[in-house]
Design an enzyme around this catalytic site. Structure first.
Site, mmCIF file in Angstrom:
data_model
loop_
_atom_site.group_PDB
_atom_site.id
_atom_site.type_symbol
_atom_site.label_atom_id
_atom_site.label_comp_id
_atom_site.label_asym_id
_atom_site.label_seq_id
_atom_site.Cartn_x
_atom_site.Cartn_y
_atom_site.Cartn_z
ATOM 1 N N TYR A 43 0.891 -1.172 0.127
ATOM 2 C CA TYR A 43 -0.140 -0.110 -0.131
ATOM 3 C C TYR A 43 0.807 1.266 0.000
ATOM 4 C CZ TYR A 43 -3.585 3.303 0.708
ATOM 5 O OH TYR A 43 -4.411 4.562 0.726
ATOM 6 N N PHE A 97 -7.175 22.851 -23.511
ATOM 7 C CA PHE A 97 -7.401 21.553 -23.618
ATOM 8 C C PHE A 97 -8.688 21.254 -22.834
ATOM 9 C CE2 PHE A 97 -7.158 17.098 -22.560
ATOM 10 C CZ PHE A 97 -7.182 16.622 -23.821
ATOM 11 N N THR A 98 -9.418 20.239 -23.218
ATOM 12 C CA THR A 98 -10.696 20.016 -22.623
ATOM 13 C C THR A 98 -10.624 20.021 -20.877
ATOM 14 O OG1 THR A 98 -10.507 17.781 -23.194
ATOM 15 C CG2 THR A 98 -11.621 18.957 -24.505
ATOM 16 N N ASP A 126 1.979 21.546 -19.788
ATOM 17 C CA ASP A 126 1.276 20.303 -20.015
ATOM 18 C C ASP A 126 2.243 19.492 -20.621
ATOM 19 O OD1 ASP A 126 -0.339 18.367 -20.867
ATOM 20 O OD2 ASP A 126 -2.097 19.438 -21.150
ATOM 21 N N PHE A 179 -18.607 16.236 -25.333
ATOM 22 C CA PHE A 179 -18.299 15.556 -26.609
ATOM 23 C C PHE A 179 -18.259 13.972 -26.337
ATOM 24 C CE2 PHE A 179 -13.968 14.824 -25.388
ATOM 25 C CZ PHE A 179 -13.665 15.899 -24.437
ATOM 26 N N ARG A 234 -12.889 17.305 -33.308
ATOM 27 C CA ARG A 234 -12.439 18.280 -32.362
ATOM 28 C C ARG A 234 -12.649 19.648 -32.940
ATOM 29 N NH1 ARG A 234 -12.163 16.674 -27.860
ATOM 30 N NH2 ARG A 234 -10.279 15.671 -26.812
ATOM 31 N N LYS A 279 0.143 9.095 -23.017
ATOM 32 C CA LYS A 279 0.399 9.355 -24.397
ATOM 33 C C LYS A 279 1.812 9.340 -24.525
ATOM 34 C CE LYS A 279 -3.462 11.569 -23.885
ATOM 35 N NZ LYS A 279 -3.995 12.707 -22.971
HETATM 36 C C1 LIG Z 1 -4.954 13.649 -22.748
HETATM 37 C C2 LIG Z 1 -4.617 14.954 -22.198
HETATM 38 C C3 LIG Z 1 -4.604 15.564 -21.133
HETATM 39 C C4 LIG Z 1 -5.406 14.802 -19.906
HETATM 40 O O1 LIG Z 1 -4.947 13.483 -19.663
HETATM 41 P P1 LIG Z 1 -5.645 12.299 -19.323
HETATM 42 O O2 LIG Z 1 -4.757 11.128 -19.004
HETATM 43 O O3 LIG Z 1 -6.727 11.780 -20.372
HETATM 44 O O4 LIG Z 1 -6.702 12.664 -18.194
HETATM 45 C C5 LIG Z 1 -4.194 16.554 -20.720
HETATM 46 N N1 LIG Z 1 -3.589 17.552 -21.702
HETATM 47 C C6 LIG Z 1 -3.347 16.930 -22.823
HETATM 48 C C7 LIG Z 1 -2.832 17.902 -23.783
HETATM 49 C C8 LIG Z 1 -4.131 15.824 -23.255
HETATM 50 O O5 LIG Z 1 -3.711 15.379 -24.701
#
Ligand SMILES: *Cc1c(COP(=O)(O)O)cnc(C)c1O
Length: 466
Positions: free
Chosen positions: A74, A126-127, A217, A451, A384, A260
């Site tokens: 843990y 970004f969303t 980011d 979306f 998008r 990513k």
């Molecule tokens: C995917 C993404 C996020 C959010 O990450 P998640 O792992 O999907 O929560 C933030 N910023 C950018 C540019 C992204 O592509």
């Protein structure tokens, strides 16, 4: 005469996952059932799945071996320390706060740093990032250069921050109401466009002078580093790993989606230098994510990410990854398809507004194009454009961003060049049939990040093609 010498992927395939082509009738039924939203399709109904590069990468044999070395204690799992070492080495942040994925890190950072009434500039929204800033009481302001909103502009670093826009915001509201700037490297919604080192240095110098933090980011920072190596003077001889570190050294912290660049299926983190911010973030992470040494990840997930980070900065890996995206983009350009230029790092973005000039913006041409591509070929892509942009929180009106795009996002190490050929041919086929395409209207509109779960109806008859 110089003979052509091709390069190929720096890996060979050890395990395969079968995929199946469906019939057109099956796909017409599936997309109707999904309310013309590709997010609501079942994955099994998709032949080539280019919805996202998020968490869809193929892990290496070394990463899978690391999964077996998961220490599922843990607290204080050895894999946490391996991840912390990798982040310190390649990204350079002293304090690591693990999170289940990128938005978990964004949530923690926003709650720790933003006060009610603050403004948070960013190089295009970004969303999830913007929503967490808004939920924390902040207001997002776009400070990206104008060229980023122009799909045809060939500028090498279309993700750059416009210093004049940043200065204007700070002059307007005062630096004390601007806790930090988010610099997306690369800029997802601009089409995977990079930020130059020169611009990042200027932003950092300005922000330091005004007591504003620079938060990257860093979701696709490795891809950004590759573009710097390829395009910016003085970087051709430097390794991607070294450029990545130089980028991060200009910042105060980063939010990261490991799903990513880092070649894992789940995981993320917040990295900071300031011990006080780190302490407050650790206090919050236990509320929302998990203990500060796992943050919602299993030990094995942290090990896979630690190993994925090392693989992600390998020059041969990143050249092949972006090379595949460029291969698809160039095939589409050769076929006369309007796409966002230059070709971005993680995806090819179809300019739906240019492809479908007959459909008005409030008939959501990009959403319709994604549905049509699916019906034609079984390829899953993502809107998008206006649907992703949502409504303005004050006026309640649709936001119509300059870019109305369909994203063909390439998972890392998953598909071959033959799959890319099929994708290019399918897009060309849809382009030929564009006059028969119908527009869409909302039949269900969720309140947040609409979306993902929105549903639509075609108007003027049933089916996306008349
Ligand atoms: C995917 C993404 C996020 C959010 O990450 P998640 O792992 O999907 O929560 C933030 N910023 C950018 C540019 C992204 O592509």
């Amino acid at each position: 005469m110089t003979r052509r010498r091709s390069w190929a992927e720096p890996w060979k395939i050890k395990v395969v996952e079968p995929i199946r082509m469906t019939t057109r009738g099956e796909r017409e039924a599936a997309i109707r059932e999904a309310g013309y939203n590709t997010f609501l399709l079942r994955a099994e109904e998709c032949y080539i799945d280019l919805l996202t590069d998020s968490g869809t990468s193929a892990m290496s044999d070394r990463q899978w071996a690391g999964m077996m070395l998961g220490d599922e204690s843990y607290a204080g799992s050895r894999n946490f320390y391996a991840l912390q070492d990798a982040v310190r080495t390649y990204y350079g942040y002293e304090h690591l706060i693990p999170a289940h994925q990128g938005r978990g890190a964004e949530h923690i950072l926003s709650q720790v740093v933003i006060k009610d009434g603050d403004f948070i500039p960013g190089n295009m929204y970004f969303t999830t990032t913007r929503l967490h800033q808004e939920l924390a009481g902040g207001t997002f302001r776009d400070v990206i250069i104008d060229e980023a909103h122009d799909p045809a502009s060939e500028k090498a670093f279309k993700g750059d921050v416009d210093l004049a826009k940043l200065r204007a915001l700070v002059d307007e509201v005062g630096a004390e109401r601007v806790p930090y700037i988010t610099v997306g490297v690369t800029v997802n919604l601009a089409g995977g466009q990079p930020v130059s080192m020169a611009n990042l240095s200027e932003v950092a110098a300005y922000c330091r002078e005004h007591g504003i933090l620079v938060i990257l980011d860093a979701t696709r920072a490795v891809e950004n580093a590759y573009f710097i190596q390829q395009r910016e003077d003085g970087y051709a001889q430097k390794s991607v790993a070294r450029i990545l570190r130089e980028m991060c050294d200009l910042s105060d912290g980063a939010t990261m989606s490991g799903k990513k660049d880092s070649l894992v299926n789940i995981g993320g983190w917040l990295g900071v230098r300031d011990p006080q911010i780190a302490e407050r973030a650790r206090n919050l992470v236990v509320v929302y994510e998990g203990l500060h040494t796992y943050g919602g990840m299993a030990g094995r997930d942290m090990e896979a990410m630690a190993r994925g980070i090392v693989e992600s900065v390998d020059d041969d890996h990143i050249r092949a990854r972006i090379g595949q995206v460029e291969y698809l983009g160039n095939a589409l350009i050769a076929g006369g398809v309007p796409i966002v230029r230059p070709i971005g790092g993680h995806a090819v973005f179809l300019d739906a507004a240019a492809m479908l000039p007959n459909l008005p913006r409030d008939a959501f041409p990009a959403q319709a194009l994604a549905a049509a591509l699916y019906v034609e070929s079984g390829i899953r892509s993502m809107e998008r454009g206006a649907v992703s942009a949502g409504r303005d929180p004050t006026t309640g009106e649709h936001r119509f961003p300059a870019l109305e795009l369909v994203r063909l996002t390439i998972p890392r190490r998953v598909y071959t060049q033959a799959h890319m050929d099929v994708v290019a041919e399918s897009v060309l086929e849809v382009l030929e049939q564009r006059d028969r395409m119908r527009g869409l209207a909302f039949s269900y509109e969720p309140e947040h990040l609409r979306f993902f779960q929105a549903r639509f109806e075609t108007f003027g008859g049933d089916g996306i093609f008349a």
